[in-house]
Design a protein around this motif. Structure first.
Motif, short mmCIF file in Angstrom:
data_model
loop_
_atom_site.label_atom_id
_atom_site.label_comp_id
_atom_site.label_asym_id
_atom_site.label_seq_id
_atom_site.Cartn_x
_atom_site.Cartn_y
_atom_site.Cartn_z
N THR A 130 -0.36 -6.52 -8.43
CA THR A 130 -1.63 -7.17 -8.75
C THR A 130 -1.46 -8.14 -9.92
O THR A 130 -2.01 -9.25 -9.91
N GLN A 139 1.72 -0.83 -7.61
CA GLN A 139 0.69 -1.73 -7.09
C GLN A 139 0.05 -2.54 -8.21
O GLN A 139 -0.28 -3.72 -8.03
N TYR A 157 -3.94 -4.94 0.67
CA TYR A 157 -2.62 -4.37 0.41
C TYR A 157 -2.06 -3.56 1.58
O TYR A 157 -0.85 -3.37 1.67
N TYR A 175 -7.58 -10.29 -2.26
CA TYR A 175 -6.17 -10.10 -1.97
C TYR A 175 -5.74 -8.65 -2.18
O TYR A 175 -4.95 -8.10 -1.41
N VAL A 176 -6.28 -7.99 -3.21
CA VAL A 176 -5.95 -6.59 -3.47
C VAL A 176 -6.46 -5.71 -2.33
O VAL A 176 -5.81 -4.72 -1.95
N SER A 177 -7.60 -6.07 -1.77
CA SER A 177 -8.17 -5.28 -0.66
C SER A 177 -7.31 -5.34 0.59
O SER A 177 -7.52 -4.55 1.52
N SER A 221 0.81 -1.22 0.00
CA SER A 221 0.00 0.00 0.00
C SER A 221 0.85 1.27 0.00
O SER A 221 0.33 2.35 -0.32
N LYS A 232 -2.23 -12.08 -9.89
CA LYS A 232 -3.16 -12.55 -10.91
C LYS A 232 -2.58 -13.73 -11.70
O LYS A 232 -3.32 -14.62 -12.12
#
Length: 418
Positions: free
Chosen positions: A334, A330, A360, A356-358, A323, A338
């Motif tokens: 991702t 970022q 960070y 998973y991105v949420s 983050s 992915k």
């Protein structure tokens, strides 16, 4: 090649007594028949079926609802699994079906070829053409188009390795310890990876290479209303895909390949190309200061949480906080995640990636040994509250070229949910 961890529980452990497994199969088949016919009150003749069903058809854990991303195509996988089971004899069903909690699940996968580490279930090379096609349909249902193509390419790589061996099973290529690449950094810590990485592939010593040396098994009865695992693997591939209703996890899944690129039967293959490109792209997007901060203490000659080492996960993550990176950086992280998540069926993969991105603000990316593809010491790790990815370059074992071992885990759903 790293030291080999000797499994503490062999696939033929007492927990899988033949009589119990055969009864398990008959109960599962009888129940499936009842459901298919829509017969109310239909029951098996086995007096122990009630308690046994609790073992083999586990209820969906509450944790799967809390931490699972949803979107699983469980019905399609169950249909493919049942179609495969319908092609088998009773003896083969006895071999391919395990209790969900059987300890063999954790010891029957590796990046070592057989017979160094024996696998669970049925060997694809022992099946008829019809049975093998049905077995692969299970994996085709579980994986995305991209993921299934990668599975096929990894098997082709094993066929290529088999072609390099002489009649005694010894690779004709001479491995090189260090390729020409120059390390971009040298960790100061002592090795921390340990022997749990499962080794560096192997070649010789009676090792069995080839696409026929891959196996499939089921832990628990394939069901839309319970928890079960599809385990598929051989040398350089191990998928542990667990379903619990609408949730799915592919933790742990090992993918590896040697060599990175090859021509086989007049076709060009480059398995794991997306994983290599995305991983190196993510770590090389860091600035010099960020790279210095992201360096992981210690050196790694293989995977830290690979075959034979299921944890614990490190209490303190190492690397730089995702983050804290720019949006462009970022996006590269991702893309790295992915490359693994997209091996799953598309709908579940999209939801899993979003989860998973949420996270960070608590996810870290780090490296050790090097950050280039031509460096045999390059090691990259992503460590989040859920997602765990390792990418480890390896010196050639059966060829003179660098190759990769990778592992994907979900810290909230390793081998399923509790």
């Amino acid at each position: 090649m790293s030291a080999l961890i000797t499994p503490t529980v062999e696939p033929g452990s007492p927990s899988r007594a033949p009589g119990h497994r055969q009864a398990l199969v008959r109960r599962a088949v009888a129940l499936a028949t009842c459901l298919g016919l829509g017969v109310a009150g239909c029951a098996t003749t086995d007096s122990a079926s009630s308690s046994a069903e609790l073992t083999t058809r586990k209820a969906i854990p509450a944790s799967a609802t809390r931490t699972g991303a949803g979107g699983a195509n469980t019905a399609q996988v169950v249909a493919a699994a049942n179609a495969f089971l319908a092609t088998l004899s009773d003896e083969q069903k006895d071999t391919v079906l395990y209790d969900f909690d059987d300890a063999a699940k954790k010891t029957g996968w590796s990046n070592f070829p057989t017979p160094v580490v024996e696998r669970n279930g049925l060997k694809l090379g022992d099946l008829t053409d019809e049975q093998e096609a049905a077995a692969l349909k299970v994996m085709e249902a579980a994986l995305s188009k991209k993921g299934y193509e990668e599975l096929v390419e990894i098997r082709k790589a094993d066929d290529y390795l088999a072609s390099l061996t002489d009649s005694g099973g010894t690779a004709t290529a001479t491995p090189t310890a260090v390729p020409s690449g120059t390390p971009t950094g040298t960790p100061s810590g002592t090795p921390t990876a340990g022997p749990g990485g499962g080794g560096g592939g192997g070649g010789g010593g009676g090792a069995n290479f080839g696409s026929e040396w891959y196996y499939i098994s089921f832990f628990g009865t394939p069901s839309k209303t319970g928890e079960f695992t599809v385990q598929y693997g051989g040398h350089h591939a191990a998928y542990n895909i667990t379903y619990a209703g609408s949730s799915v996890t592919m933790s742990p899944t090992l993918t590896a390949v040697e060599p990175m690129e090859f021509n086989w039967e007049d076709l060009y293959y480059a398995p794991l190309a997306d994983k290599r490109t995305a991983t190196i792209g993510a770590i090389q997007s860091l600035t010099a200061d960020e790279l210095a901060a992201a360096e992981i203490d210690g050196s790694f000659d293989d995977l830290y949480l690979g075959p034979g080492n299921d944890g614990p996960f490190p209490e303190e993550p190492e690397g730089v906080l995702v983050s804290s990176l720019t949006k462009k950086q970022q996006a590269k992280v991702t893309a790295m995640i992915k490359a693994w998540v997209d091996d799953l069926d598309e709908k579940a993969a999209a939801r899993m990636l979003a989860k998973y991105v949420s996270e960070y603000d608590a996810t870290y990316i780090g490296w050790s040994g090097g950050t280039t593809l031509d460096n045999s010491q390059t090691y990259v790790r992503l460590d989040g509250p859920s997602a765990w990815i390792e990418f480890s370059n390896q010196p050639g074992a059966s060829t003179d070229e660098i190759h990769q071992h990778t592992i994907f885990r979900d810290e909230t759903a390793d081998y399923g949910w509790e």
